[in-house]
Design an enzyme around this catalytic site. Structure first.
Site, PDB file in Angstrom:
ATOM      1  N   HIS A 112       0.785  -1.188   0.007  1.00  0.00           N
ATOM      2  CA  HIS A 112       0.114   0.093  -0.021  1.00  0.00           C
ATOM      3  C   HIS A 112       1.003   1.219  -0.092  1.00  0.00           C
ATOM      4  CE1 HIS A 112       1.069   0.598   4.228  1.00  0.00           C
ATOM      5  NE2 HIS A 112       0.629  -0.666   4.265  1.00  0.00           N
ATOM      6  N   GLU A 161      -2.836  -7.902   7.986  1.00  0.00           N
ATOM      7  CA  GLU A 161      -1.762  -7.898   8.514  1.00  0.00           C
ATOM      8  C   GLU A 161      -2.034  -8.573   9.896  1.00  0.00           C
ATOM      9  OE1 GLU A 161       0.981  -4.638   8.788  1.00  0.00           O
ATOM     10  OE2 GLU A 161       0.177  -3.922   6.802  1.00  0.00           O
TER      11      GLU A 161
END
Length: 95
Positions: A12, A89
């Site tokens: 990202h 995550e």
């Protein structure tokens, strides 16, 4: 003849946590202005390369920072990203 599988990993764009050198794990942090520019550039790169390197699927973490990055790529490729919970995550818990 078998088709070769190629996996492209994209991180990202820069978040406020990255900028502050903090690890947020499964929490989310918004993209910085630099991160938004990185996302736009990544989308453009995929747009330029889509004829030479077609993409069959686009998988993304459910976190907003990853989804916003994937959205730019998806738009460039004319496809919908597949949200995959397993790409979230890890939570590092309370330190």
């Amino acid at each position: 003849m078998t088709k070769e599988t190629r996996v492209i990993l994209v991180r990202h764009g820069e978040t406020t946590a990255n900028h502050e050198q903090r690890w947020y794990g499964a929490l989310d942090a918004p993209l910085t202005e630099r991160g938004r520019l990185q996302v736009q550039a990544t989308g453009e790169r995929f747009r330029r390369r889509r004829e030479q390197e077609p993409v069959d699927a686009l998988y993304v973490s459910p976190l907003p920072r990853a989804r916003s990055t994937a959205a730019a790529i998806a738009e460039a490729l004319g496809m919908e990203p597949i949200v995959e919970e397993g790409l979230r995550e890890f939570s590092i818990g309370d330190w």
